[in-house]
Design a protein around this motif. Structure first.
Motif, PDB file in Angstrom:
ATOM      1  N   ALA A 155       0.625  -1.151  -0.358  1.00  0.00           N
ATOM      2  CA  ALA A 155      -0.111  -0.094  -0.008  1.00  0.00           C
ATOM      3  C   ALA A 155       0.882   1.274   0.001  1.00  0.00           C
ATOM      4  N   ILE A 156       1.838   1.414   0.847  1.00  0.00           N
ATOM      5  CA  ILE A 156       3.056   2.484   0.779  1.00  0.00           C
ATOM      6  C   ILE A 156       3.484   2.498  -0.312  1.00  0.00           C
ATOM      7  N   THR A 157       3.928   1.526  -1.109  1.00  0.00           N
ATOM      8  CA  THR A 157       4.726   1.412  -2.236  1.00  0.00           C
ATOM      9  C   THR A 157       3.673   2.207  -3.365  1.00  0.00           C
ATOM     10  N   LEU A 158       2.395   1.662  -3.490  1.00  0.00           N
ATOM     11  CA  LEU A 158       1.407   2.440  -4.293  1.00  0.00           C
ATOM     12  C   LEU A 158       1.169   3.727  -4.129  1.00  0.00           C
ATOM     13  N   PHE A 159       1.365   4.063  -2.932  1.00  0.00           N
ATOM     14  CA  PHE A 159       0.977   5.833  -2.310  1.00  0.00           C
ATOM     15  C   PHE A 159       2.094   6.413  -3.014  1.00  0.00           C
ATOM     16  N   LEU A 160       3.220   5.887  -2.653  1.00  0.00           N
ATOM     17  CA  LEU A 160       4.638   6.849  -3.177  1.00  0.00           C
ATOM     18  C   LEU A 160       4.525   6.807  -4.560  1.00  0.00           C
ATOM     19  N   TYR A 161       4.188   5.640  -5.415  1.00  0.00           N
ATOM     20  CA  TYR A 161       4.239   5.760  -6.568  1.00  0.00           C
ATOM     21  C   TYR A 161       3.124   6.748  -7.143  1.00  0.00           C
ATOM     22  N   VAL A 162       2.002   6.931  -6.787  1.00  0.00           N
ATOM     23  CA  VAL A 162       0.869   7.823  -7.145  1.00  0.00           C
ATOM     24  C   VAL A 162       1.179   9.198  -6.815  1.00  0.00           C
ATOM     25  N   TRP A 163       2.036   9.635  -5.559  1.00  0.00           N
ATOM     26  CA  TRP A 163       2.075  10.771  -5.306  1.00  0.00           C
ATOM     27  C   TRP A 163       3.351  11.368  -5.719  1.00  0.00           C
ATOM     28  N   LEU A 164       4.563  10.554  -5.913  1.00  0.00           N
ATOM     29  CA  LEU A 164       5.743  11.249  -6.403  1.00  0.00           C
ATOM     30  C   LEU A 164       6.379  10.501  -7.523  1.00  0.00           C
ATOM     31  N   ILE A 165       6.394   9.247  -7.892  1.00  0.00           N
ATOM     32  CA  ILE A 165       7.125   8.819  -9.045  1.00  0.00           C
ATOM     33  C   ILE A 165       6.232   8.957 -10.380  1.00  0.00           C
ATOM     34  N   GLY A 166       4.880   8.178 -10.283  1.00  0.00           N
ATOM     35  CA  GLY A 166       4.172   8.430 -11.375  1.00  0.00           C
ATOM     36  C   GLY A 166       4.014   9.935 -11.995  1.00  0.00           C
ATOM     37  N   PRO A 167       4.049  11.081 -11.025  1.00  0.00           N
ATOM     38  CA  PRO A 167       3.744  12.450 -11.773  1.00  0.00           C
ATOM     39  C   PRO A 167       5.282  12.632 -12.376  1.00  0.00           C
TER      40      PRO A 167
END
Length: 258
Positions: A155-167
């Motif tokens: 869940a934290i991995t997905l959160f960091l992706y959507v918040w920081l890495i994906g953008p």
């Protein structure tokens, strides 16, 4: 150069127009709009392959969680890698070709437009939910993780992706590669801004949410337009994505439903 005299109308005009980039070595790279089409094809084809693998995945929850993580991250990551390779092989590298920077000015401009965008998109999302209904307004990722409780680490991995890495990945592709390809055609900056915003919204392949994605894309594109640099739009996009990333985290932990 002497400052304009009081009452000079050119002073007001200059204040209202986005500044030109401080340094512009020119669009002397050998890639153009075809490079963006190639990168987008990498994204679509990898997503298709992963979707095909989803059909082969078993019902075990661990498999489904892995599919969610891989299906969310890998296509955009591969497209971003293709973008960076294009600038290396056919251009001057991402720092020059994509106007990639990350400094104090980028942070300041990005925070300003990101916070403006966060307010605008929150209001737009509330209105849009009333118009189309809560289920249709939910993003594809929100629907994917709804009722799918994940381990905390996932869940934290997905959160960091959507918040920081994906953008970061999306800005490299849209406000980096696509923006540079359109600038190379010597179109005006406002035309480049409008087209990249529209393509950004449409290319998410979520027809019901395209108008909402347009609203989301406007302040992010303005950060790129007014700064002349990619770093500002990355920060703006990350600020704008914090709320939906937090929602995805809470949904994936079973705290709330989409």
């Amino acid at each position: 150069m002497a400052p304009p005299p009081p009452g000079d109308p050119t002073a007001a005009t200059a204040a209202e127009s986005p500044p030109e980039p401080a340094t512009d070595p020119g669009r002397d790279h050998k890639w153009g709009f075809g490079a963006f089409l190639f990168v987008f094809a990498v994204f679509v084809l990898s997503a298709v392959v992963i979707n095909a693998l989803i059909g082969l995945a078993g019902p075990d929850s661990t498999d489904s969680i892995a599919v969610i993580l891989v299906g969310t991250m890998v296509p955009t990551a591969l497209a971003t890698l293709a973008t960076l390779l294009v600038t290396r092989i056919r251009g001057n590298g991402p720092k020059i070709d994509l106007r990639w920077s990350y400094n104090r000015d980028d942070l300041r401009v990005g925070l300003k437009f990101g916070l403006i965008g966060l307010v605008c998109t929150t209001v737009a999302a509330a209105i849009w939910t009333r118009v189309v209904g809560e289920q249709d307004a939910t993003s594809s990722l929100g629907r994917l993780v709804d009722n799918q409780t994940m381990p905390v680490a996932a869940a934290i991995t997905l959160f960091l992706y959507v918040w920081l890495i994906g953008p970061l990945f999306e800005e490299i592709i849209y406000r980096g590669l696509l923006w540079g390809a359109l600038e190379r055609l010597q179109w005006g900056r406002w035309a480049v801004f409008a087209l990249t915003t529209a393509i950004f919204a449409v290319s998410h392949l979520e027809p019901l949410r395209t108008s909402l994605l347009l609203v989301i894309g406007v302040p992010i594109g303005l950060a790129r337009l007014y700064s002349g640099r990619l770093g500002a739009s990355i920060v703006a996009h990350q600020v704008n994505n914090f709320t939906p990333a937090l929602a995805v985290l809470l949904i994936s932990l079973g705290v709330m439903h989409s």
